[in-house]
Scaffold this active site. Structure first.
Site, short mmCIF file in Angstrom:
data_model
loop_
_atom_site.label_atom_id
_atom_site.label_comp_id
_atom_site.label_asym_id
_atom_site.label_seq_id
_atom_site.Cartn_x
_atom_site.Cartn_y
_atom_site.Cartn_z
N ASN A 198 6.43 7.71 -6.34
CA ASN A 198 7.32 6.55 -6.51
C ASN A 198 8.58 6.62 -5.66
O ASN A 198 9.19 5.60 -5.35
CB ASN A 198 7.64 6.29 -7.99
CG ASN A 198 8.36 7.42 -8.66
OD1 ASN A 198 8.39 8.53 -8.13
ND2 ASN A 198 8.94 7.16 -9.80
N GLY A 276 6.64 14.15 -12.87
CA GLY A 276 5.39 13.44 -13.14
C GLY A 276 5.26 13.13 -14.62
O GLY A 276 6.26 13.02 -15.34
N SER A 277 4.04 13.00 -15.07
CA SER A 277 3.83 12.58 -16.45
C SER A 277 3.98 13.74 -17.43
O SER A 277 3.79 14.91 -17.07
CB SER A 277 2.43 11.98 -16.60
OG SER A 277 1.47 13.00 -16.50
N THR A 278 4.29 13.40 -18.67
CA THR A 278 4.43 14.41 -19.71
C THR A 278 3.09 15.12 -19.94
O THR A 278 3.04 16.34 -20.12
CB THR A 278 4.93 13.75 -21.02
OG1 THR A 278 6.21 13.20 -20.74
CG2 THR A 278 5.05 14.75 -22.15
N VAL A 280 0.65 15.76 -17.79
CA VAL A 280 0.40 16.76 -16.74
C VAL A 280 1.40 17.90 -16.88
O VAL A 280 1.06 19.07 -16.69
CB VAL A 280 0.48 16.10 -15.33
CG1 VAL A 280 0.35 17.15 -14.25
CG2 VAL A 280 -0.63 15.07 -15.17
N GLY A 281 2.64 17.57 -17.25
CA GLY A 281 3.66 18.61 -17.45
C GLY A 281 3.19 19.64 -18.47
O GLY A 281 3.38 20.86 -18.28
N GLU A 298 10.63 17.13 -14.80
CA GLU A 298 11.20 15.80 -15.07
C GLU A 298 10.02 14.89 -15.36
O GLU A 298 9.23 14.59 -14.46
CB GLU A 298 12.01 15.36 -13.84
CG GLU A 298 12.84 14.14 -14.08
CD GLU A 298 12.23 12.93 -13.44
OE1 GLU A 298 11.61 12.15 -14.20
OE2 GLU A 298 12.36 12.75 -12.23
N GLU A 507 18.11 18.23 -11.97
CA GLU A 507 18.03 18.16 -10.51
C GLU A 507 19.28 17.46 -9.99
O GLU A 507 19.88 16.65 -10.68
CB GLU A 507 16.79 17.36 -10.10
CG GLU A 507 15.52 18.00 -10.61
CD GLU A 507 14.29 17.47 -9.91
OE1 GLU A 507 13.89 16.33 -10.19
OE2 GLU A 507 13.74 18.21 -9.06
C1 SIN Z 1 12.07 9.04 -10.77
O1 SIN Z 1 11.57 7.96 -10.99
O2 SIN Z 1 11.44 10.08 -11.07
C2 SIN Z 1 13.43 9.21 -10.13
C3 SIN Z 1 14.28 8.02 -10.16
C4 SIN Z 1 15.63 8.25 -9.53
O3 SIN Z 1 15.92 9.29 -8.94
O4 SIN Z 1 16.46 7.36 -9.64
#
Ligand code: SIN
Length: 533
Positions: A198, A276-278, A280-281, A298, A507
């Site tokens: 994304n 990624g997704s919870t 997969v996490g 995240e 992050e």
């Molecule tokens: C994300 O969608 O994982 C990050 C979004 C962002 O950094 O604003």
């Protein structure tokens, strides 16, 4: 999301594999070429567009098997190019390269690493037009947004280039006479980075920036849907003189799980950072337990976006547009549940829907386009299912609500639904698309309970002009990040991350670099004794 649809539910490896395997079947190839209105980008520097190769040990390499996978433009459905389908063996080679580079890279000074990151940043700025074009091509977001992302991505290198020379330890008073305690911060070692589609540029720079600032070397897995932006960044790393083996980029689509398994189980890799997704996490965390790696994840969100009666209406509407519809709703911090107090509900709905009606949806390179396609047909199916479910349970679509086949298979109208209730799918699942569901509430207590009634807690937003309420609600929301009277919270200098099943670790910011370090404590005994005469 990210690497998969964002789902909090644990996902079995077999189910994940089945899902990835469907990725190899382009679902929109059947659309006749005459209905494909979108143009391909012309790059100022075509050598930034790397196909069929990944970047390992300072060299452009193919998958050992010779296999590649296809990458499609989500707007037109046309083939962009092919990238190497790397496997476990290819990944191990990249890990070995990162391990070989680590002993020397870890001894570089913070100032030296700062200069490397700064150079990489400068090259990103110089090439930001091309980076943006690549982002739009493979991700679909409008060019203006892609330019914003190119800048956002470069900012992580700038920010961490400034942090690299400022990595300090502590001096701690000891309880034992004569002892002196100090701490030093050391790079954790080789890091595995797994990034989503994304933000094809920003999610990788957000991880590589602090890793390099700390003195770590990395193997980054590029997203299967959007590998080409990461490879352009690798080319710029090369030009910036980042030593060989310090940054390695591997690519895979069908073999994504195998690459993830090697990164999480290799005893050489000391840390994994995943966005990624919870679901997969959870799998990656389980796999990482065999070697007890340092992790930062995240994961998915279900962001509440609350508007109190005392809010400034125009500010709240503008914030909702940004927060809900940025990247067509495909960010993990996008508002998912818009909770509007009863006194302002109707006027908010009216103004908000009127603004959404002004959006111009289309291919990302077209002039004046505000919103692009979703990433693939599975994203469209989820969005459509949320809208139909809301309608069935009494929600009223006051704007949009339909697919847009006239533009392509991955387009969906930006949608506003009123009369939302908590039994609807959108209430408990992250939509990850351009659908704004408006829930009505009466009291502050009630809305805080609704907002927190979810297993995840990434971002939350609220709008109010009551200073006491602002403190109270900001502290009561169970999330890692809060936007007060704003819908945009992302910043290279701000700690980004969640609580609950949205993950852990931060992050960006000074906290981001700590995720790539270990603290070593050294006690010096017999110090501070009187000098012997
Ligand atoms: C994300 O969608 O994982 C990050 C979004 C962002 O950094 O604003």
């Amino acid at each position: 999301m990210a690497i998969l649809l964002r789902t909090a539910a644990p996902v079995s490896r077999a189910a994940l594999r089945r899902r990835f395997q469907t990725f190899t079947i382009p679902q929109i190839q059947s659309r006749p070429a005459s209905t494909m209105p979108h143009s391909v980008p012309k790059l100022n520097d075509p050598s930034l567009f790397k196909t069929d190769v990944a970047y390992v040990n300072g060299e452009w390499v193919k998958a050992k098997s010779g296999k590649t996978f296809e990458v499609f433009d989500p707007s037109s459905g046309k083939l962009i190019g092919t990238a190497p389908e790397m496997d476990a063996e290819d990944t191990k080679k990249a890990i070995d390269a990162a391990a070989a580079a680590f002993p020397s890279f870890r001894t570089t000074t913070g100032r030296e690493r700062s200069k490397m990151l700064r150079k990489w940043y400068d090259l990103m700025v110089e090439n930001s037009e091309d980076i943006a074009r690549l982002i739009t091509w493979e991700n679909g977001k409008p060019l203006a947004d892609a330019k914003g992302e190119a800048t956002y991505a470069a900012n992580f290198f700038e920010w961490f280039s400034e942090e690299a020379p400022r990595i300090y330890g502590d001096t701690i008073p000891a309880s034992i006479p004569g002892n002196r305690i100090v701490t030093i911060k050391e790079p954790v070692g080789v890091c595995g980075l797994i990034t989503p589609w994304n933000f094809p540029a920003a999610m990788i720079t957000r991880k590589i920036g602090p890793a390099l600032a700390a003195g770590c070397t990395v193997v980054a897995k590029s997203p299967g849907e959007t590998p080409f932006t990461s490879l352009a960044l690798a080319e710029l790393a090369h030009r910036a003189g980042i030593p060989k083996g310090v940054v390695n980029i591997v690519s895979a689509l069908k073999n994504t799980l195998d690459v993830g398994e090697v990164l999480t189980t290799s005893p050489i890799v000391k840390k994994v950072s995943f966005t990624g997704s919870t679901g997969v996490g959870k799998l990656l965390m389980k796999q990482s337990s065999s070697t007890l790696k340092k992790l930062s994840f995240e994961l998915g969100g279900n962001a509440p976006f609350i508007v109190f009666d005392d809010a400034d209406l125009d500010t709240a509407v503008a914030g909702a547009i940004t927060s809900k519809f940025r990247s067509s709703g495909q960010t993990c911090v996008c508002a998912n549940r818009l909770l509007i107090q009863s006194g302002i509900y109707d006027s908010f709905a009216e103004k908000f829907a009127a603004k959404v009606a002004e959006f111009k949806v289309g291919g990302g390179y077209e002039e004046g386009i505000t919103h692009g396609p979703l990433i693939h047909d599975r994203a469209i199916s989820k969005v459509d299912a949320h809208v139909r479910d809301a309608e069935k349970k009494g929600g009223k679509v006051i704007q949009g609500g339909q697919k847009m086949p006239e533009l392509g298979e991955n387009f969906f109208q930006p949608t506003v639904i009123t009369g939302m209730t908590t039994d609807m799918a959108l209430s408990s699942e992250e939509t990850f698309g351009p659908v704004a569901g408006l829930f009505k509430f009466d009291t502050e207590d009630e809305v805080v309970k609704i907002a927190n009634n979810t297993e995840v807690g990434l971002a939350g937003y609220f709008f109010s002009r009551d200073i006491q309420r602002i403190y109270r609600v900001a502290e009561a929301l169970e999330v890692g990040m809060v936007g007060v009277n704003t819908g945009l919270i992302s910043d290279a200098g701000a700690p980004f991350g969640g609580v609950k099943e949205s993950g852990f670790g931060r992050e960006g910011s000074k906290y981001g670099v700590g995720e790539y370090q270990t603290i070593k404590m050294i006690t010096y005994g017999g110090m501070g004794q009187p000098l012997q005469k």
